[in-house]
Write a protein that holds these residues in place. Structure first.
Motif, PDB file in Angstrom:
ATOM      1  N   PHE A 172       0.874  -1.209   0.025  1.00  0.00           N
ATOM      2  CA  PHE A 172       0.120   0.086   0.002  1.00  0.00           C
ATOM      3  C   PHE A 172       0.782   1.223   0.111  1.00  0.00           C
ATOM      4  CE2 PHE A 172      -1.821   3.452   2.422  1.00  0.00           C
ATOM      5  CZ  PHE A 172      -3.106   3.574   1.897  1.00  0.00           C
ATOM      6  N   ILE A 173       2.110   1.499   1.010  1.00  0.00           N
ATOM      7  CA  ILE A 173       2.931   2.558   0.792  1.00  0.00           C
ATOM      8  C   ILE A 173       3.576   2.660  -0.412  1.00  0.00           C
ATOM      9  CG2 ILE A 173       5.030   3.211   1.877  1.00  0.00           C
ATOM     10  CD1 ILE A 173       4.428   2.102   4.468  1.00  0.00           C
ATOM     11  N   GLY A 174       4.009   1.517  -0.952  1.00  0.00           N
ATOM     12  CA  GLY A 174       4.849   1.706  -2.350  1.00  0.00           C
ATOM     13  C   GLY A 174       3.635   2.267  -3.535  1.00  0.00           C
ATOM     14  N   TRP A 175       2.181   1.514  -3.193  1.00  0.00           N
ATOM     15  CA  TRP A 175       1.604   1.790  -4.513  1.00  0.00           C
ATOM     16  C   TRP A 175       0.912   3.333  -4.346  1.00  0.00           C
ATOM     17  CZ3 TRP A 175      -4.198   2.299  -4.087  1.00  0.00           C
ATOM     18  CH2 TRP A 175      -4.647   2.305  -5.231  1.00  0.00           C
ATOM     19  N   SER A 176       0.598   3.759  -3.309  1.00  0.00           N
ATOM     20  CA  SER A 176       0.150   5.297  -2.811  1.00  0.00           C
ATOM     21  C   SER A 176       1.138   6.213  -2.999  1.00  0.00           C
ATOM     22  CB  SER A 176      -0.586   5.135  -1.458  1.00  0.00           C
ATOM     23  OG  SER A 176       0.415   4.784  -0.541  1.00  0.00           O
ATOM     24  N   SER A 177       2.303   5.881  -2.741  1.00  0.00           N
ATOM     25  CA  SER A 177       3.412   7.050  -2.936  1.00  0.00           C
ATOM     26  C   SER A 177       3.822   7.094  -4.338  1.00  0.00           C
ATOM     27  CB  SER A 177       4.654   6.688  -2.464  1.00  0.00           C
ATOM     28  OG  SER A 177       5.444   5.538  -2.771  1.00  0.00           O
ATOM     29  N   SER A 178       3.582   5.873  -5.150  1.00  0.00           N
ATOM     30  CA  SER A 178       3.857   5.884  -6.856  1.00  0.00           C
ATOM     31  C   SER A 178       2.667   6.705  -7.433  1.00  0.00           C
ATOM     32  CB  SER A 178       4.238   4.421  -7.361  1.00  0.00           C
ATOM     33  OG  SER A 178       3.169   3.666  -7.048  1.00  0.00           O
ATOM     34  N   ASN A 179       1.539   6.644  -6.910  1.00  0.00           N
ATOM     35  CA  ASN A 179       0.184   7.214  -7.110  1.00  0.00           C
ATOM     36  C   ASN A 179       0.312   8.673  -6.891  1.00  0.00           C
ATOM     37  OD1 ASN A 179      -0.814   5.430  -8.728  1.00  0.00           O
ATOM     38  ND2 ASN A 179      -2.458   4.861  -7.308  1.00  0.00           N
ATOM     39  N   GLY A 180       1.089   9.152  -5.851  1.00  0.00           N
ATOM     40  CA  GLY A 180       1.085  10.546  -5.532  1.00  0.00           C
ATOM     41  C   GLY A 180      -0.047  10.694  -4.287  1.00  0.00           C
ATOM     42  N   TRP A 181      -0.310   9.699  -3.658  1.00  0.00           N
ATOM     43  CA  TRP A 181      -1.371   9.870  -2.590  1.00  0.00           C
ATOM     44  C   TRP A 181      -0.564  10.433  -1.253  1.00  0.00           C
ATOM     45  CZ3 TRP A 181      -5.587   5.395  -2.778  1.00  0.00           C
ATOM     46  CH2 TRP A 181      -6.374   5.467  -4.056  1.00  0.00           C
ATOM     47  N   LEU A 182       0.399   9.533  -1.188  1.00  0.00           N
ATOM     48  CA  LEU A 182       1.276   9.788  -0.297  1.00  0.00           C
ATOM     49  C   LEU A 182       2.836  10.415  -0.636  1.00  0.00           C
ATOM     50  CD1 LEU A 182       1.088   6.584   1.959  1.00  0.00           C
ATOM     51  CD2 LEU A 182       0.448   8.720   2.808  1.00  0.00           C
ATOM     52  N   TYR A 183       3.182  11.391   0.009  1.00  0.00           N
ATOM     53  CA  TYR A 183       4.595  11.745  -0.366  1.00  0.00           C
ATOM     54  C   TYR A 183       5.611  11.761   0.845  1.00  0.00           C
ATOM     55  CZ  TYR A 183       8.151  15.335  -1.508  1.00  0.00           C
ATOM     56  OH  TYR A 183       9.317  15.896  -1.818  1.00  0.00           O
ATOM     57  N   PHE A 184       6.712  11.126   0.323  1.00  0.00           N
ATOM     58  CA  PHE A 184       7.635  11.040   1.303  1.00  0.00           C
ATOM     59  C   PHE A 184       8.819  11.834   0.903  1.00  0.00           C
ATOM     60  CE2 PHE A 184       5.518   7.032   1.555  1.00  0.00           C
ATOM     61  CZ  PHE A 184       4.892   6.978   2.872  1.00  0.00           C
ATOM     62  N   GLU A 185       9.614  12.367   1.724  1.00  0.00           N
ATOM     63  CA  GLU A 185      10.779  13.444   1.544  1.00  0.00           C
ATOM     64  C   GLU A 185      12.098  12.356   1.052  1.00  0.00           C
ATOM     65  OE1 GLU A 185      11.600  16.574   1.902  1.00  0.00           O
ATOM     66  OE2 GLU A 185       9.492  16.971   2.632  1.00  0.00           O
ATOM     67  N   ASP A 186      12.233  11.490   1.627  1.00  0.00           N
ATOM     68  CA  ASP A 186      13.523  10.359   1.234  1.00  0.00           C
ATOM     69  C   ASP A 186      12.839   8.884   1.588  1.00  0.00           C
ATOM     70  OD1 ASP A 186      13.756  10.433   4.048  1.00  0.00           O
ATOM     71  OD2 ASP A 186      15.463  11.678   3.903  1.00  0.00           O
ATOM     72  N   ILE A 187      13.831   8.068   1.206  1.00  0.00           N
ATOM     73  CA  ILE A 187      13.417   6.672   1.555  1.00  0.00           C
ATOM     74  C   ILE A 187      13.333   6.347   3.077  1.00  0.00           C
ATOM     75  CG2 ILE A 187      15.837   5.703   1.376  1.00  0.00           C
ATOM     76  CD1 ILE A 187      12.898   3.903  -0.040  1.00  0.00           C
ATOM     77  N   SER A 188      14.208   6.912   3.880  1.00  0.00           N
ATOM     78  CA  SER A 188      14.298   6.712   5.181  1.00  0.00           C
ATOM     79  C   SER A 188      12.694   7.093   5.956  1.00  0.00           C
ATOM     80  CB  SER A 188      15.463   7.370   6.059  1.00  0.00           C
ATOM     81  OG  SER A 188      15.256   8.850   5.978  1.00  0.00           O
ATOM     82  N   GLU A 189      12.136   8.037   5.449  1.00  0.00           N
ATOM     83  CA  GLU A 189      11.023   8.356   6.012  1.00  0.00           C
ATOM     84  C   GLU A 189       9.956   7.424   5.652  1.00  0.00           C
ATOM     85  OE1 GLU A 189       9.689  12.659   5.777  1.00  0.00           O
ATOM     86  OE2 GLU A 189       7.806  11.761   5.147  1.00  0.00           O
ATOM     87  N   ALA A 190       9.897   6.762   4.372  1.00  0.00           N
ATOM     88  CA  ALA A 190       8.964   5.660   3.930  1.00  0.00           C
ATOM     89  C   ALA A 190       9.414   4.404   4.738  1.00  0.00           C
ATOM     90  CB  ALA A 190       9.399   5.504   2.473  1.00  0.00           C
TER      91      ALA A 190
END
Lengths: 134, 63
Positions: A94-112
């Motif tokens: 879900f995290i991977g999918w929603s961040s690639s869709n733009g629903w979630l925005y992470f500053e960098d990989i460590s935040e995700a």
């Protein structure tokens, strides 16, 4: 003695987790991420409240001469761990999918990664509570 | 699984705590066993039956 050490170790781990969350909250607040800051503080308070209640109960049991673990508690840990692992796969997806869709925005990989690990920990806690009451 | 632990425990005037200490488990385990919410291992079932001086078949009834 061994069981008392286990209780102290759990207490130290909970304290370190809560301290880490509070530090994360302070850093987020300074960076202007207010939602993350408030969320971290809430999680830290929840962790502390649960840890105090849990440790109080366990310490009483150990003092009475009961073991901190028995076959039922180990069974619950195994069930909760396996279920939390399975749900975590969907959580990470879900995290991977929603961040690639733009629903979630992470500053960098460590935040995700941090959000992923925190979600996994919460899932494990929820599964443990579910199986412990079932 | 239905159990008769409570019944036999009362016969010997044992509290849940006493029984838990005798068989080496936590008190909650005895509570959940009595409520039929937990299926014990063979080892625990035999330990309880030994403490309560009954056979396993008398103590645990398959619903």
């Amino acid at each position: 003695m061994k069981d008392k050490l286990k209780v102290y170790s759990i207490g130290i781990a909970a304290f370190l987790l809560a301290s880490g969350l509070i530090l994360f909250s302070i850093v987020s607040f300074k960076n202007g991420t207010f939602v993350g800051s408030i969320l971290s503080i809430i999680i830290a308070i929840v962790v502390l409240v649960f840890a105090i209640a849990f440790l109080k109960r366990e310490y009483k049991e150990v003092k009475k001469g009961f073991s901190i673990h028995d076959e039922r508690s180990e069974d619950i840990m195994k069930k909760a761990g396996s279920k939390a692992y399975l749900i975590s796969l969907y959580w990470i997806l879900f995290i991977g999918w929603s961040s690639s869709n733009g629903w979630l925005y992470f500053e960098d990989i460590s935040e995700a990664t941090g959000i992923g690990v925190l979600g996994m920990a919460i899932l494990f806690g929820l599964c443990w509570v579910y199986y412990n009451r079932k | 699984m239905k159990t008769r632990i409570k019944e036999f425990r009362a016969k010997y005037n044992l509290t849940q705590e006493d029984l838990a200490k005798k068989v080496g488990v936590r008190r909650e385990t005895i509570v959940f066993l009595e409520q039929g919410k937990y299926n014990p291992s063979l080892q625990l079932a035999f330990s309880i039956s030994k403490v309560l001086k009954v056979s396993v078949e008398e103590l645990f009834v398959l619903k």
